[in-house]
Design a protein around this motif. Sequence first.
Motif, mmCIF file in Angstrom:
data_model
loop_
_atom_site.group_PDB
_atom_site.id
_atom_site.type_symbol
_atom_site.label_atom_id
_atom_site.label_comp_id
_atom_site.label_asym_id
_atom_site.label_seq_id
_atom_site.Cartn_x
_atom_site.Cartn_y
_atom_site.Cartn_z
ATOM 1 N N UNK A 148 0.838 -1.197 0.000
ATOM 2 C CA UNK A 148 0.000 0.000 0.000
ATOM 3 C C UNK A 148 0.873 1.246 0.000
ATOM 4 N N UNK A 149 0.328 2.313 -0.514
ATOM 5 C CA UNK A 149 1.027 3.598 -0.470
ATOM 6 C C UNK A 149 1.016 4.137 0.954
ATOM 7 N N UNK A 150 2.044 4.868 1.319
ATOM 8 C CA UNK A 150 2.126 5.456 2.646
ATOM 9 C C UNK A 150 2.911 6.765 2.588
ATOM 10 N N UNK A 151 2.617 7.669 3.499
ATOM 11 C CA UNK A 151 3.371 8.915 3.613
ATOM 12 C C UNK A 151 4.560 8.756 4.548
ATOM 13 N N UNK A 152 4.596 7.637 5.268
ATOM 14 C CA UNK A 152 5.702 7.398 6.189
ATOM 15 C C UNK A 152 6.966 7.037 5.422
ATOM 16 N N UNK A 153 8.099 7.402 5.999
ATOM 17 C CA UNK A 153 9.384 7.064 5.409
ATOM 18 C C UNK A 153 9.992 5.830 6.066
ATOM 19 N N UNK A 154 9.531 5.525 7.278
ATOM 20 C CA UNK A 154 10.106 4.409 8.017
ATOM 21 C C UNK A 154 9.139 3.977 9.111
ATOM 22 N N UNK A 155 9.310 2.747 9.579
ATOM 23 C CA UNK A 155 8.536 2.276 10.731
ATOM 24 C C UNK A 155 8.880 3.054 11.986
ATOM 25 N N UNK A 156 10.014 3.738 11.985
ATOM 26 C CA UNK A 156 10.403 4.539 13.151
ATOM 27 C C UNK A 156 9.361 5.603 13.464
ATOM 28 N N UNK A 157 8.593 6.022 12.469
ATOM 29 C CA UNK A 157 7.572 7.033 12.693
ATOM 30 C C UNK A 157 6.390 6.486 13.480
ATOM 31 N N UNK A 158 6.273 5.169 13.542
ATOM 32 C CA UNK A 158 5.224 4.534 14.350
ATOM 33 C C UNK A 158 5.713 4.278 15.767
ATOM 34 N N UNK A 159 6.936 3.796 15.876
ATOM 35 C CA UNK A 159 7.492 3.477 17.186
ATOM 36 C C UNK A 159 8.324 2.211 17.124
ATOM 37 N N UNK A 160 8.517 1.583 18.283
ATOM 38 C CA UNK A 160 9.293 0.345 18.312
ATOM 39 C C UNK A 160 8.442 -0.821 17.814
ATOM 40 N N UNK A 161 9.023 -2.010 17.808
ATOM 41 C CA UNK A 161 8.345 -3.174 17.236
ATOM 42 C C UNK A 161 7.047 -3.497 17.969
ATOM 43 N N UNK A 162 7.020 -3.304 19.282
ATOM 44 C CA UNK A 162 5.794 -3.607 20.027
ATOM 45 C C UNK A 162 4.683 -2.615 19.699
ATOM 46 N N UNK A 164 4.385 -1.100 16.758
ATOM 47 C CA UNK A 164 3.945 -1.510 15.432
ATOM 48 C C UNK A 164 3.014 -2.716 15.546
ATOM 49 N N UNK A 165 3.375 -3.677 16.381
ATOM 50 C CA UNK A 165 2.551 -4.868 16.570
ATOM 51 C C UNK A 165 1.174 -4.512 17.115
ATOM 52 N N UNK A 166 1.127 -3.595 18.055
ATOM 53 C CA UNK A 166 -0.158 -3.204 18.635
ATOM 54 C C UNK A 166 -1.072 -2.605 17.571
ATOM 55 N N UNK A 167 -0.533 -1.717 16.742
ATOM 56 C CA UNK A 167 -1.349 -1.109 15.694
ATOM 57 C C UNK A 167 -1.799 -2.152 14.677
ATOM 58 N N UNK A 168 -0.893 -3.045 14.329
ATOM 59 C CA UNK A 168 -1.225 -4.105 13.391
ATOM 60 C C UNK A 168 -2.377 -4.953 13.914
ATOM 61 N N UNK A 169 -2.303 -5.341 15.169
ATOM 62 C CA UNK A 169 -3.333 -6.186 15.761
ATOM 63 C C UNK A 169 -4.638 -5.423 15.947
ATOM 64 N N UNK A 170 -4.560 -4.170 16.372
ATOM 65 C CA UNK A 170 -5.771 -3.375 16.559
ATOM 66 C C UNK A 170 -6.515 -3.165 15.246
#
Length: 265
Positions: A148-162, A164-170
């Motif tokens: 998918x397209x995204x405006x983010x440049x990196x996962x760092x803009x979401x946070x650490x792996x946990x 990212x996992x929380x958002x993915x699961x939610x």
Amino acid sequence: MDSAAVSARNLSQATTMPSEWSTSGRKARSSGSERRLRATTLLLLGLALSVIACYTGTVTFAFWRASPGDSSVVETSPAGSRRAAALGLGLAVAAPAGPAMAYETYKDSNLGFTFKYPTGLQKSDSPFYNAFFRDLIEPLESVGVKVTDTKRKSLDEIGDAKEVAKKLMDDTIPEGAPRELLSAESKKFRNGDRYDIIEYVYQWKFDKDLAKRLGRKKFQLHTKALITIDRKKQYLVLTAAEDQRWPIQGDQLALGVDTFQLIFD
């Protein structure tokens, strides 16, 4: 992004699945058994599509956008048999993972990714994935990639792996569904780009009709995912199987995560 409620609407869609979902190639004992096998397969395929199609949530990762056109290639490995296909449960669990497992390679030059998946999974059209492969007999066992397209440049803009996992699961688990995050870790590709590996399980229920036909009300899905961002695109790899079968098939299905690579120069 893991989880799903089951929709009866998708069961009717499953009856129009392409011929790749037919049972041809398997030795039928009689025309009657062929029809019963085909009906059972279509029922389970409808269930699997329903599980995928009914993900709910805020869609933080914009997972359910339409897929761009396909420009993909599937390459077959040397001939081999599917590991554990002919084994009983006890033997399959006890058998060590071996390098002789047969696999095939999928490559999408337009979207710039490639991965390997176990021989025996069949490619299927899906409105939710750019590439999707499923087992015919156990259709909840699958490997899929969504870009998918995204405006983010990196996962760092979401946070650490946990985080990212929380958002993915939610984003993908129905509200109120029991869930458990098993692991979440960040790694680096050879070029230094970050990707996260996330593993989790969740439990949900079949609709009444499917519960009656299958003789059980709930399922528990085990999922292993890879997520990364590159050149304004988010890549998500999802592998899944019912939790009780993960000890048997998990290593094979996770091949999609373990071998995923970006192929842009």
